[in-house]
Scaffold this motif. Structure first.
Motif, PDB file in Angstrom:
ATOM      1  N   MET A   1     158.332  94.831  62.885  1.00 26.14           N
ATOM      2  CA  MET A   1     159.182  95.716  64.525  1.00 26.14           C
ATOM      3  C   MET A   1     159.448  96.487  64.526  1.00 26.14           C
ATOM      4  O   MET A   1     159.293  97.212  65.543  1.00 26.14           O
ATOM      5  N   HIS A   2     160.848  96.853  63.660  1.00 29.14           N
ATOM      6  CA  HIS A   2     161.475  98.166  63.948  1.00 29.14           C
ATOM      7  C   HIS A   2     160.772  99.058  63.946  1.00 29.14           C
ATOM      8  O   HIS A   2     160.557 100.265  64.046  1.00 29.14           O
ATOM      9  N   ASP A   3     159.774  99.061  62.275  1.00 28.96           N
ATOM     10  CA  ASP A   3     159.023 100.783  61.904  1.00 28.96           C
ATOM     11  C   ASP A   3     158.250 100.304  63.325  1.00 28.96           C
ATOM     12  O   ASP A   3     158.109 101.630  63.317  1.00 28.96           O
ATOM     13  N   TYR A   4     157.583  99.089  63.745  1.00 33.68           N
ATOM     14  CA  TYR A   4     156.617  99.745  64.795  1.00 33.68           C
ATOM     15  C   TYR A   4     156.765 100.659  65.330  1.00 33.68           C
ATOM     16  O   TYR A   4     156.486 101.579  66.511  1.00 33.68           O
ATOM     17  N   LEU A   5     158.221 100.023  66.375  1.00 30.99           N
ATOM     18  CA  LEU A   5     158.766 100.776  67.310  1.00 30.99           C
ATOM     19  C   LEU A   5     159.540 102.443  67.193  1.00 30.99           C
ATOM     20  O   LEU A   5     158.965 103.010  67.833  1.00 30.99           O
TER      21      LEU A   5
ATOM     22  N   LEU B   1     159.765  98.212  76.840  1.00 30.36           N
ATOM     23  CA  LEU B   1     159.414  97.658  76.717  1.00 30.36           C
ATOM     24  C   LEU B   1     157.614  97.171  76.925  1.00 30.36           C
ATOM     25  O   LEU B   1     156.816  96.342  76.276  1.00 30.36           O
ATOM     26  N   LYS B   2     156.864  98.103  77.329  1.00 29.40           N
ATOM     27  CA  LYS B   2     155.531  98.455  76.969  1.00 29.40           C
ATOM     28  C   LYS B   2     154.730  98.042  75.809  1.00 29.40           C
ATOM     29  O   LYS B   2     154.483  97.460  75.570  1.00 29.40           O
ATOM     30  N   VAL B   3     156.164  99.374  74.938  1.00 34.55           N
ATOM     31  CA  VAL B   3     155.149  99.363  73.514  1.00 34.55           C
ATOM     32  C   VAL B   3     156.291  98.127  72.836  1.00 34.55           C
ATOM     33  O   VAL B   3     155.334  97.346  72.124  1.00 34.55           O
TER      34      VAL B   3
ATOM     35  N   GLU C   1     156.222  95.088  74.369  1.00 34.37           N
ATOM     36  CA  GLU C   1     155.639  94.142  74.561  1.00 34.37           C
ATOM     37  C   GLU C   1     153.558  94.393  73.719  1.00 34.37           C
ATOM     38  O   GLU C   1     152.963  93.009  73.000  1.00 34.37           O
ATOM     39  N   GLU C   2     153.500  95.859  73.794  1.00 35.43           N
ATOM     40  CA  GLU C   2     152.437  95.967  72.968  1.00 35.43           C
ATOM     41  C   GLU C   2     151.954  95.166  70.979  1.00 35.43           C
ATOM     42  O   GLU C   2     151.485  94.559  71.097  1.00 35.43           O
ATOM     43  N   TYR C   3     153.168  95.208  70.730  1.00 34.76           N
ATOM     44  CA  TYR C   3     153.682  95.161  69.368  1.00 34.76           C
ATOM     45  C   TYR C   3     153.849  93.265  69.242  1.00 34.76           C
ATOM     46  O   TYR C   3     153.024  92.956  68.394  1.00 34.76           O
ATOM     47  N   LEU C   4     154.019  93.097  70.224  1.00 34.66           N
ATOM     48  CA  LEU C   4     154.165  91.272  70.054  1.00 34.66           C
ATOM     49  C   LEU C   4     153.326  90.661  70.285  1.00 34.66           C
ATOM     50  O   LEU C   4     152.767  89.620  69.828  1.00 34.66           O
ATOM     51  N   ARG C   5     152.347  91.384  71.236  1.00 35.07           N
ATOM     52  CA  ARG C   5     151.166  90.794  71.715  1.00 35.07           C
ATOM     53  C   ARG C   5     150.365  91.272  70.610  1.00 35.07           C
ATOM     54  O   ARG C   5     149.271  90.410  69.646  1.00 35.07           O
ATOM     55  N   LEU C   6     150.284  92.172  69.383  1.00 40.13           N
ATOM     56  CA  LEU C   6     149.340  92.643  68.589  1.00 40.13           C
ATOM     57  C   LEU C   6     149.633  91.948  67.104  1.00 40.13           C
ATOM     58  O   LEU C   6     148.864  91.440  66.505  1.00 40.13           O
ATOM     59  N   LYS C   7     150.614  91.121  67.255  1.00 39.77           N
ATOM     60  CA  LYS C   7     150.932  90.407  66.154  1.00 39.77           C
ATOM     61  C   LYS C   7     151.230  89.164  66.186  1.00 39.77           C
ATOM     62  O   LYS C   7     151.322  88.484  65.171  1.00 39.77           O
ATOM     63  N   LYS C   8     150.878  88.879  67.232  1.00 42.56           N
ATOM     64  CA  LYS C   8     150.709  86.681  68.288  1.00 42.56           C
ATOM     65  C   LYS C   8     151.714  86.491  67.430  1.00 42.56           C
ATOM     66  O   LYS C   8     151.815  85.534  67.562  1.00 42.56           O
ATOM     67  N   ILE C   9     153.006  87.315  68.415  1.00 41.03           N
ATOM     68  CA  ILE C   9     153.836  86.233  67.688  1.00 41.03           C
ATOM     69  C   ILE C   9     154.493  86.185  69.813  1.00 41.03           C
ATOM     70  O   ILE C   9     155.102  84.697  69.826  1.00 41.03           O
TER      71      ILE C   9
ATOM     72  N   VAL D   1     162.559  90.997  79.076  1.00 41.82           N
ATOM     73  CA  VAL D   1     162.806  89.449  78.279  1.00 41.82           C
ATOM     74  C   VAL D   1     162.654  88.495  78.156  1.00 41.82           C
ATOM     75  O   VAL D   1     161.684  87.495  76.874  1.00 41.82           O
ATOM     76  N   LYS D   2     162.679  88.108  79.160  1.00 42.15           N
ATOM     77  CA  LYS D   2     162.791  86.758  79.490  1.00 42.15           C
ATOM     78  C   LYS D   2     161.695  86.092  80.182  1.00 42.15           C
ATOM     79  O   LYS D   2     160.595  85.276  79.416  1.00 42.15           O
ATOM     80  N   GLU D   3     161.137  87.242  80.660  1.00 37.55           N
ATOM     81  CA  GLU D   3     159.515  86.453  80.983  1.00 37.55           C
ATOM     82  C   GLU D   3     158.915  86.911  80.202  1.00 37.55           C
ATOM     83  O   GLU D   3     157.723  85.635  80.415  1.00 37.55           O
ATOM     84  N   LEU D   4     158.827  87.217  78.767  1.00 39.31           N
ATOM     85  CA  LEU D   4     157.660  87.663  77.153  1.00 39.31           C
ATOM     86  C   LEU D   4     158.510  86.096  76.734  1.00 39.31           C
ATOM     87  O   LEU D   4     157.978  86.391  75.352  1.00 39.31           O
ATOM     88  N   GLY D   5     159.348  84.613  76.926  1.00 37.10           N
ATOM     89  CA  GLY D   5     160.140  83.602  75.920  1.00 37.10           C
ATOM     90  C   GLY D   5     161.548  84.030  76.070  1.00 37.10           C
ATOM     91  O   GLY D   5     161.222  83.259  75.024  1.00 37.10           O
ATOM     92  N   PHE D   6     162.019  84.753  75.941  1.00 34.01           N
ATOM     93  CA  PHE D   6     163.188  85.071  74.990  1.00 34.01           C
ATOM     94  C   PHE D   6     164.374  84.639  75.109  1.00 34.01           C
ATOM     95  O   PHE D   6     164.230  84.267  76.042  1.00 34.01           O
TER      96      PHE D   6
END
Length: 369
Positions: A317-321, A356-358, A360-368, A283-288
């Motif tokens: 995000m909740h629904d995607y996960l 964490l894989k899913v 990150e997948e969502y975050l990149r898909l939505k360009k967050i 989570v820290k590596e992803l910038g949170f």
């Protein structure tokens, strides 16, 4: 044994359970007044005391309720009519203790701290000194689940004893998830429930009480269903719940407690902590960023600040996960929006890695990110 679709619950509870705990509820119907069920009830009670390492001086009162019911039972059963309780509040569950006291007309002194900020023991001691003659108890949350902060258990309990006060500890989401020894930590009353780190089903709360303190409460007549002494005496005498218990849920709790001892306390604590470390690092590596300073994390639940991206929506995000088998939970602290990731229950490091894989997948898909 029936296999049930497995969801990874990263919300603060109820937690993910094993199939063996789920299947334990499929039993022949039995009247809870039968001796067989009474023996089951006593075995659960005695083993919960062992989990808390309270065999020497403590007992356990089982109640049919959510965890809040256990807290309500404790506050309303043990505080004398002419005394006050000092409530430490640095999150929503501290506020809930205050609300319970208000509902019953129990006088309280409030040590209010910004949610997610640590307890200042020196300041707490000053408040105790200022109100000592009016106080009988100090009450606080061990792991404040709304923000993920760990309050100092031993230090607050021993501080209460220094001024001849008893303590009430809401250990809802820390009991069976980290090292707690009610003797060593000087705990008088510890409240928890069946659906958190003990990994059972929701519906049972329990109060692990120092027996000599509990016996002193027999003259306090403020409640009925939730009266701790009445429930204790009835179970002790009759091997039965005072009121109708959730029968199948108790079978599940019996299995969950058995699995706790099979895994071993230290192994469970280590499993939870290892999942926290995996989650925290990525989570820290992803910038949170975190709401609570890392040194105050319980390693059981972490509140993470919402990203500032205009593309972010917690609900999306909740629904995607959720559609992919992972459940997360929001959190709001004043004007600060967070989401919370819990790492308790019958889950394992591989589950966190998969999440964490899913994620990150969502975050990149939505360009967050």
């Amino acid at each position: 044994m029936k296999t049930v679709k497995r969801n990874i619950l990263l919300n603060p509870g109820p937690a993910t359970t094993t199939d063996t705990v789920k299947n334990a509820m499929v039993v022949p119907d039995i009247c809870p007044r039968e001796l067989e069920f009474g023996e089951l009830t006593l075995s659960v009670r005695d083993d919960l005391i062992k989990v808390a390492r309270g065999e020497k001086n403590h007992t356990c009162v089982l109640l049919t309720s959510s965890g809040t019911g256990g807290v309500e039972a404790c506050l309303t059963s043990v505080i004398p009519m002419d005394k006050k309780v000092l409530i430490v509040n640095n999150g929503a569950y501290g506020e809930r203790m205050q609300a319970i006291c208000d509902a019953y007309g129990i006088a309280h002194v409030d040590y209010n701290i910004l949610a997610g900020k640590p307890v200042d023991l020196a300041e707490l001691e000053k408040m105790i000194q200022a109100h000592q003659k009016d106080l009988s108890h100090v009450a606080f949350i061990h792991h404040e689940t709304t923000v993920g902060i760990l309050n100092p258990l031993k230090e607050i309990c021993s501080l209460a004893h220094k001024y001849k006060l008893e303590n009430i500890v809401d250990a809802m989401s820390s009991f069976a998830g980290m090292d707690i020894d009610v003797e060593r930590d000087e705990v008088d009353y510890l409240v928890s429930s069946s659906n958190k780190c003990i990994q059972g089903m929701a519906g049972i709360s329990f109060v692990i009480a120092r027996l000599e303190n509990l016996k002193k409460t027999s003259s306090i007549k403020r409640n009925f269903y939730f009266n701790l002494m009445a429930n204790y005496e009835y179970l002790n005498k009759n091997k039965q719940f005072l009121f109708t218990p959730p029968v199948q849920t108790l079978y599940a709790l019996r299995q969950a407690v058995t699995e706790y001892f099979q895994e071993g306390a230290e192994n469970r604590f280590a499993r939870y902590a290892s999942m926290y470390e995996v989650m925290k690092k990525r989570v820290k590596e992803l910038g949170f960023e975190f709401l609570v300073e890392e040194k105050h994390h319980a390693k059981l639940l972490t509140a993470i600040l919402d990203p500032k991206s205009p593309n972010y929506s917690f609900n999306e995000m909740h629904d995607y996960l959720f559609e992919r088998g992972f459940t997360i939970y929001p959190g709001k602290v004043g004007s600060i929006n967070t989401f919370r990731l819990s790492n308790i229950g019958a889950i394992y490091p591989a589950d966190i890695e998969a999440f964490l894989k899913v994620f990150e997948e969502y975050l990149r898909l939505k360009k967050i990110i």
